[in-house]
Design a protein around this motif. Structure first.
Motif, PDB file in Angstrom:
ATOM      1  N   ASN A  62      17.788  -8.127   4.518  1.00 27.09           N
ATOM      2  CA  ASN A  62      17.846  -7.685   3.134  1.00 27.09           C
ATOM      3  C   ASN A  62      17.437  -6.222   3.063  1.00 27.09           C
ATOM      4  O   ASN A  62      16.364  -5.851   3.561  1.00 27.09           O
ATOM      5  CB  ASN A  62      16.907  -8.553   2.299  1.00 27.09           C
ATOM      6  N   PRO A  63      18.268  -5.314   2.463  1.00 21.70           N
ATOM      7  CA  PRO A  63      17.971  -3.877   2.464  1.00 21.70           C
ATOM      8  C   PRO A  63      16.591  -3.542   1.906  1.00 21.70           C
ATOM      9  O   PRO A  63      15.879  -2.698   2.457  1.00 21.70           O
ATOM     10  CB  PRO A  63      19.091  -3.287   1.596  1.00 21.70           C
ATOM     11  N   ALA A  64      16.196  -4.207   0.805  1.00 26.54           N
ATOM     12  CA  ALA A  64      14.896  -3.914   0.205  1.00 26.54           C
ATOM     13  C   ALA A  64      13.762  -4.337   1.136  1.00 26.54           C
ATOM     14  O   ALA A  64      12.791  -3.605   1.320  1.00 26.54           O
ATOM     15  CB  ALA A  64      14.775  -4.626  -1.138  1.00 26.54           C
ATOM     16  N   ARG A  65      13.900  -5.526   1.738  1.00 30.91           N
ATOM     17  CA  ARG A  65      12.870  -5.990   2.664  1.00 30.91           C
ATOM     18  C   ARG A  65      12.843  -5.153   3.930  1.00 30.91           C
ATOM     19  O   ARG A  65      11.783  -4.895   4.499  1.00 30.91           O
ATOM     20  CB  ARG A  65      13.107  -7.468   3.008  1.00 30.91           C
ATOM     21  N   LEU A  66      14.016  -4.734   4.391  1.00 28.53           N
ATOM     22  CA  LEU A  66      14.089  -3.899   5.584  1.00 28.53           C
ATOM     23  C   LEU A  66      13.398  -2.560   5.348  1.00 28.53           C
ATOM     24  O   LEU A  66      12.643  -2.074   6.194  1.00 28.53           O
ATOM     25  CB  LEU A  66      15.550  -3.680   5.986  1.00 28.53           C
ATOM     26  N   LEU A 120       8.649   0.944   6.183  1.00 25.52           N
ATOM     27  CA  LEU A 120       7.573   1.741   5.587  1.00 25.52           C
ATOM     28  C   LEU A 120       6.193   1.226   5.982  1.00 25.52           C
ATOM     29  O   LEU A 120       5.210   1.968   5.899  1.00 25.52           O
ATOM     30  CB  LEU A 120       7.705   1.757   4.060  1.00 25.52           C
ATOM     31  N   ARG A 121       6.105  -0.032   6.405  1.00 32.01           N
ATOM     32  CA  ARG A 121       4.817  -0.611   6.776  1.00 32.01           C
ATOM     33  C   ARG A 121       4.554  -0.564   8.279  1.00 32.01           C
ATOM     34  O   ARG A 121       3.523  -1.071   8.746  1.00 32.01           O
ATOM     35  CB  ARG A 121       4.727  -2.051   6.291  1.00 32.01           C
ATOM     36  N   LEU A 122       5.444   0.024   9.054  1.00 33.51           N
ATOM     37  CA  LEU A 122       5.230   0.078  10.501  1.00 33.51           C
ATOM     38  C   LEU A 122       3.957   0.857  10.821  1.00 33.51           C
ATOM     39  O   LEU A 122       3.695   1.902  10.236  1.00 33.51           O
ATOM     40  CB  LEU A 122       6.427   0.745  11.187  1.00 33.51           C
TER      41      LEU A 122
END
Length: 260
Positions: free
Chosen positions: A9-13, A18-20
């Motif tokens: 999912n683009p939003a989840r991806l 961003l959380r890496l």
């Protein structure tokens, strides 16, 4: 083996990327940067690759650089997709400083030295190797050992396969299906992963006491976004994460989850 893979999912991806954590970001950035730099400077890959007969005291840097360079775009993308969730999971468990020290040091040099000993010492060959897949299979072996402690066998029909062997299957499959892959190189990476997972080389990680002192002295957790503390018990172990939510808008005493 279970590890956190990014959702398509683009939003989840986007949220996942961003959380890496910090070390994962740095390693991925170096891999991509070296690939882009190798487009105009085509000899860069050759200079960074692990070529057995070209390794000497003056060119020992190849033991650290070969994991960062790739043969082409397909090689790059496959390795990025494979290594990102594994590397992110490892850093989240062990911390940024430990991850950075291992992947810039022994997790690069030990598979490389093992490959040189086997390729030159046993087979008398000179096949160059490069690519982050050595780390992919190293981390898969680490996960396989962890899974084996909880679930020793994987049931496939009437057969029970030891879970620690699961990385060996993709190693064999990729060596047959994907051209220019190094079976020996991948096995060397997995071997180091097994040694780490079985606690035989845990001494290679910097002492936790020193890392805690360094984190406290430099206030790394407060200064570096996406930094992961070595201390699992530390509140806010994942450092300063960017947020657009004002603090006063967060309901006091709510059950909203504030961390990863």
């Amino acid at each position: 083996m279970a590890f956190a893979a990014p959702n398509l999912n683009p939003a989840r991806l986007r949220s996942y990327v961003l959380r890496l954590p910090l070390c994962t970001r740095i390693i991925l950035f170096i891999i991509v940067a070296l690939y882009l730099a190798s487009i105009p400077w085509t000899d860069l890959r050759q200079k960074c690759a692990l070529i057995p007969d070209q390794v000497s005291l003056a060119t020992g840097y190849r033991l650290n650089t070969f994991s960062f360079t790739h043969l082409g775009l397909f090689h790059l993308l496959i390795n990025l997709l494979a290594i990102t969730p594994l590397l992110e999971r490892f850093e989240s468990e062990h911390g940024t400083l430990v991850s950075f020290s291992l992947f810039s040091g022994p997790f690069a040099t030990l598979p490389g030295v093992m490959y040189l000993l086997i390729e030159r010492g046993i087979f008398r060959g000179n096949t160059p190797v490069q690519g982050a897949s050595v780390w992919v299979f190293l981390l898969l072996a680490v996960e396989a050992v962890k899974t084996h402690r909880v679930n020793p066998y994987l049931s496939i029909g009437p057969y029970k396969v030891p879970t620690w062997t699961t990385p060996l299957f993709p190693i064999l499959i990729t060596s047959f299906l994907i051209p220019n892959t190094s079976l020996i190189g991948h096995l060397c990476g997995a071997a180091i992963g097994y040694l780490w997972g079985l606690n035989y080389i845990k001494f290679l990680a910097p002492p936790e006491k020193i890392l805690r002192w360094l984190e406290s002295k430099l206030n790394l957790l407060g200064k570096l976004p996406h930094y992961v503390s070595v201390d699992k018990s530390t509140f806010g172990r994942y450092g300063v994460l960017p947020s657009t939510t004002p603090l006063q808008n967060i309901p006091m005493g709510s059950t909203q989850r504030l961390g990863p």
